[in-house]
Write a protein that holds these residues in place. Structure first.
Motif, mmCIF file in Angstrom:
data_model
loop_
_atom_site.group_PDB
_atom_site.id
_atom_site.type_symbol
_atom_site.label_atom_id
_atom_site.label_comp_id
_atom_site.label_asym_id
_atom_site.label_seq_id
_atom_site.Cartn_x
_atom_site.Cartn_y
_atom_site.Cartn_z
ATOM 1 N N SER A 1 0.684 -1.127 0.042
ATOM 2 C CA SER A 1 -0.084 -0.043 0.121
ATOM 3 C C SER A 1 0.668 1.270 -0.062
ATOM 4 C CB SER A 1 -0.951 -0.009 1.294
ATOM 5 O OG SER A 1 -1.568 1.126 1.276
ATOM 6 N N ALA A 2 1.780 1.336 0.799
ATOM 7 C CA ALA A 2 2.817 2.365 0.906
ATOM 8 C C ALA A 2 3.541 2.723 -0.375
ATOM 9 C CB ALA A 2 3.829 2.020 1.938
ATOM 10 N N GLN A 3 3.889 1.487 -1.023
ATOM 11 C CA GLN A 3 4.594 1.637 -2.358
ATOM 12 C C GLN A 3 3.601 2.098 -3.548
ATOM 13 O OE1 GLN A 3 5.981 -2.335 -3.211
ATOM 14 N NE2 GLN A 3 7.935 -2.007 -1.937
ATOM 15 N N THR A 4 2.336 1.854 -3.322
ATOM 16 C CA THR A 4 1.275 2.328 -4.332
ATOM 17 C C THR A 4 1.046 3.817 -4.195
ATOM 18 O OG1 THR A 4 0.023 0.257 -4.190
ATOM 19 C CG2 THR A 4 -1.087 2.124 -5.018
ATOM 20 N N LYS A 5 1.245 4.467 -2.876
ATOM 21 C CA LYS A 5 1.189 5.591 -2.414
ATOM 22 C C LYS A 5 2.197 6.467 -2.851
ATOM 23 C CE LYS A 5 -3.404 5.152 -0.639
ATOM 24 N NZ LYS A 5 -4.250 5.739 -1.059
ATOM 25 N N LYS A 6 3.579 5.760 -2.881
ATOM 26 C CA LYS A 6 4.724 6.517 -3.133
ATOM 27 C C LYS A 6 4.936 7.504 -2.125
ATOM 28 C CE LYS A 6 4.737 5.236 -7.891
ATOM 29 N NZ LYS A 6 5.055 5.333 -9.256
ATOM 30 N N ALA A 7 4.407 7.300 -0.918
ATOM 31 C CA ALA A 7 4.845 8.380 -0.057
ATOM 32 C C ALA A 7 5.068 7.734 1.312
ATOM 33 C CB ALA A 7 3.549 9.268 0.157
ATOM 34 N N GLN A 8 5.876 8.233 2.282
ATOM 35 C CA GLN A 8 6.455 7.670 3.452
ATOM 36 C C GLN A 8 4.945 8.126 4.666
ATOM 37 O OE1 GLN A 8 9.349 6.746 4.187
ATOM 38 N NE2 GLN A 8 8.672 5.946 6.424
ATOM 39 N N ARG A 9 4.618 6.826 4.993
ATOM 40 C CA ARG A 9 3.349 6.784 5.961
ATOM 41 C C ARG A 9 3.978 7.205 7.504
ATOM 42 N NH1 ARG A 9 -1.490 4.174 4.859
ATOM 43 N NH2 ARG A 9 -1.348 2.983 2.464
#
Length: 211
Positions: free
Chosen positions: A24-32
């Protein structure tokens, strides 16, 4: 017929949760942020429970973790919880010795560390151990002599312990042992907690985790 053990199911759940979080984090391409990670995993657990994705062996765990996340948010540290589960359950998969040997090696290490260790007393009623503040571990003599055969644990053994819980858990794991979560009410030694070890490390519920 479902023949999965609790250990297999809880490890499968933890690995899947962390994998889906990473994807999911890779899909969003943003640090959670920790709060976002906790929110994602809480929703993931709700869906997993609803869809019966995992065996009912972990249904109570999922329910408790969801409740924890809803009340504490990021403070529930769900990602860290799953990472700890993966670490411990994979560790015993890789290193599990004959548990009778592992237990005796652990007791020897504790003695070397100046713990009071007793395995020669029959425990049939509540006892008091004057340890003068020393860490201590007591096992009923009958359990110690009868629940180990050919270096293997053949029946559960209760450990009555007064010590730092994390230190105990870490040493046990280093000898291939998973401990049950502690129970003060069932202890037959005053000021001690009960921990149980099971044949093949097959705990019926989540083990005592390292922090």
């Amino acid at each position: 017929m479902n023949s999965q053990t609790y250990n297999q199911v809880v490890l499968e759940l933890a690995i899947a949760g962390l994998a889906d979080l990473t994807a999911s984090a890779q899909t969003k391409k943003a640090q959670r942020t920790p709060a976002q990670e906790s929110h994602f995993l809480c929703n993931w657990m709700v869906e997993s429970l609803k869809e019966k994705r995992f065996s009912k062996l972990v249904a109570d765990d999922l329910t408790a973790w969801i409740r924890l996340a809803r009340s504490q948010g990021a403070g529930a540290e769900l990602k860290h919880l799953l990472e700890r589960i993966v670490y411990q359950y994979q560790a015993i998969e890789k290193t599990e010795p004959a548990l009778g040997i592992g237990l005796n090696a652990m007791l020897e290490e504790l003695k070397q560390a100046q713990w009071l260790v007793f395995t020669d007393t029959d425990i049939t009623a509540k006892l008091k151990l004057d340890g003068d503040g020393q860490s201590s571990l007591v096992i009923d003599a009958k359990e110690f002599s009868q629940h180990i055969k050919d270096d293997q644990l053949i029946k559960p053994i209760n450990l009555y312990v007064r010590a730092d819980e994390q230190q105990l858990t870490r040493i046990a794991l280093s000898h291939g042992l998973l401990l049950s979560q502690s129970n003060k009410k069932t202890s037959l030694i005053k000021h001690h907690k009960t921990y149980r070890i099971y044949p093949h490390n097959q705990q019926p519920a989540l083990c005592q985790l390292l922090a």
